[in-house]
Design an enzyme around this catalytic site. Structure first.
Site, PDB file in Angstrom:
ATOM      1  N   ASP A  60       0.813  -1.222   0.000  1.00 40.89           N
ATOM      2  CA  ASP A  60       0.000   0.000   0.000  1.00 40.89           C
ATOM      3  C   ASP A  60       0.845   1.270   0.000  1.00 40.89           C
ATOM      4  O   ASP A  60       2.040   1.255   0.319  1.00 40.89           O
ATOM      5  CB  ASP A  60      -0.899   0.024   1.245  1.00 40.89           C
ATOM      6  CG  ASP A  60      -2.063  -0.931   1.151  1.00 40.89           C
ATOM      7  OD1 ASP A  60      -2.085  -1.760   0.219  1.00 40.89           O
ATOM      8  OD2 ASP A  60      -2.951  -0.861   2.020  1.00 40.89           O
ATOM      9  N   HIS A 107       3.749  -2.282   2.939  1.00 42.81           N
ATOM     10  CA  HIS A 107       3.729  -0.922   2.387  1.00 42.81           C
ATOM     11  C   HIS A 107       4.953  -0.665   1.512  1.00 42.81           C
ATOM     12  O   HIS A 107       5.981  -1.329   1.646  1.00 42.81           O
ATOM     13  CB  HIS A 107       3.657   0.108   3.517  1.00 42.81           C
ATOM     14  CG  HIS A 107       2.365   0.069   4.275  1.00 42.81           C
ATOM     15  ND1 HIS A 107       2.092  -0.904   5.229  1.00 42.81           N
ATOM     16  CD2 HIS A 107       1.258   0.849   4.208  1.00 42.81           C
ATOM     17  CE1 HIS A 107       0.867  -0.699   5.713  1.00 42.81           C
ATOM     18  NE2 HIS A 107       0.344   0.352   5.111  1.00 42.81           N
TER      19      HIS A 107
END
Length: 482
Positions: free
Chosen positions: A295, A440
């Site tokens: 992400d 991430h």
């Protein structure tokens, strides 16, 4: 002819007598069966708490959702001691029995109890009952306790992420009905929840150590209201999150012709249809598959390193990209697409969708779709809400934009700076076949050095455990793009 006719009359009379005899036998058998069935009925339907439920351990193929209701504690395990001195185990059983009764009256459910009297049932056996029966949900009923009698409220506990929607639905209905303080939905490492192979929750209805809450919960009115709230929570959950369970041999309409589109390579594919739900994982029936997701990117530092590792290991992952970063790094977005990874929409600027208006949320989604189409050459089919937060109204609006809403099974917490060792501990602890791992590519401490280090360990270790790496569209059997 006259003589032949006379010979037939006695024979006809015998047939008539036999016919009535068979009917009489049938009526008697039905009456007797009714009597026998009454003896097998659960004790709770007769106000008797000593009998056992006799239920065949087979699937009836009737399209009903199978619900296991677990009355916490029992026998040598009394549970909490309430303000009045009564044991929790009695309260749990009484409420569980009432929930069972109400579920029996609902055409969509087939309930079962883990215990029907004051007996001790091991925690692993409770979960095993649900697993062996192939249940669709398990609800464990409890009363809470605290050393201070002033503490009040309702909370619902879960262990695995796929149980969150069920926990939230039951929590919402119980809080609304009883009016007790909302203590929220929480993750707890409880054996009965951990070992269950279906969505499973534990409802701490209220504090038995609080005199007022206990008095209400032990009353007939309180039991009825609480049981009805739990049932309504189950009905809402299955209506909103689980597709219709077909009845065996049920008649269905002939489906319309399937509309076809093309994927990124020009190959024909079906138009996507989504369930009105948030996806947390794929199906374990597909084997030991796992989807790596990243992400908040892309950036020019971490994302290329992650792409290099994935390329070296010939692995496809899924990147949930922010629109403003796609606008800043279109070349990185293009590389992600060219190397065969899936791309998802993660909003334009990462706001909490529960704190902005519907119009603002849709602009975040639309602007990101446009930016990703410009950079990658296609419009994504996946959307991941920032923080995993999304209300029903916004979820419906996003589905209308032909986007599937996807969260995760394993949160590595990599953004917080936890060590790669801790990341791997979480992965090994939480991952199950069909799992989705959240990591991430930006917005983390120390430039996400822990993410890079953990990824280099994760790929060989999960491969050695028999996992294969797939994209989220592959895991969920969805097209790669719109």
């Amino acid at each position: 002819m006259i003589n032949r006719s006379k010979r037939k009359r006695p024979i006809k009379g015998i047939y008539i007598l036999l016919f009535f005899f068979v009917i009489l036998i049938g009526i008697k058998a039905i009456w007797h069966t009714g009597s026998s069935m009454e003896k097998l009925m659960p004790a709770l339907t007769r106000g008797d708490t000593t009998a056992s439920v006799s239920v065949p351990n087979i699937s009836l193929g009737n399209g009903k959702y199978r619900i296991v209701i677990d009355a916490g504690h029992g026998g040598k395990d009394p549970g909490a001691t309430g303000a009045s001195g009564q044991f929790e185990k009695g309260f749990n059983l009484s409420l569980a029995q009432r929930v069972y009764q109400l579920l029996e009256q609902e055409p969509m459910f087939e309930p079962r109890l883990t215990r029907t009297d004051d007996e001790f049932v091991a925690l692993e056996d409770r979960a095993a009952m649900a697993n062996d029966w192939n249940a669709d949900a398990l609800v464990s009923i409890h009363g809470n306790t605290y050393k201070e009698q002033t503490i009040t409220g309702t909370e619902t506990l879960y262990r695995h992420d796929d149980s969150i929607p069920l926990a939230q639905s039951i929590q919402d209905h119980v809080v609304k009905t009883l009016g007790f303080p909302d203590r929220g939905v929480k993750e707890e490492h409880l054996k009965v929840l951990s070992l269950s192979q279906m969505p499973a929750v534990l409802v701490e209805v209220g504090y038995l150590t609080n005199p007022d809450e206990e008095a209400f919960l032990l009353s007939s009115k309180g039991q009825e209201a609480t049981a009805q709230a739990i049932v309504e929570g189950l009905k809402t959950y299955f209506a909103q999150n689980i597709p219709h369970k077909p009845i065996e041999n049920e008649l269905t309409e002939v489906p319309p012709p399937v509309s076809m589109t093309e994927d990124r390579q020009g190959n024909p594919q079906k138009e996507p249809t989504f369930q009105n739900k948030v996806y947390f994982n794929g199906s374990a029936k597909d084997g030991k598959q796992v989807a790596l997701t990243f992400d908040d990117g892309p950036d020019s530092i971490i994302t290329p390193k992650i792409l290099d590792i994935l390329k070296k290991n010939n692995i496809r992952a899924t990147f949930f990209i922010l629109g403003n970063r796609a606008k800043t790094h279109p070349d990185i977005v293009s590389r992600i697409a060219q190397e065969g990874h899936a791309i998802g929409n993660h909003s334009w600027s990462h706001p909490n969708f529960e704190q902005i208006s519907l119009a603002e949320a849709m602009k975040e989604v639309d602007d990101t779709q446009d930016a990703l189409e410009e950079a990658a050459g296609f419009r994504p089919i996946l959307f991941r809400p920032p923080y995993g937060a999304l209300g029903t109204d916004k979820m419906d609006a996003i589905h209308q934009k032909n986007l599937a809403v996807v969260n995760w099974t394993v949160d590595t917490m990599d953004w917080s700076g936890v060590s790669s060792k801790e990341i791997m501990r979480l992965v090994h602890k939480e991952l199950k076949p069909g799992g989705i791992i959240l990591q991430h590519t930006a917005n983390g401490k120390n430039h996400l050095a822990n993410t890079i280090e953990a990824l280099q360990q994760m790929i060989p270790e999960l491969t050695a455990e028999g996992y294969s790496f797939v994209t989220v569209p592959q895991l969920l059997h969805l097209p790669e793009s719109q």
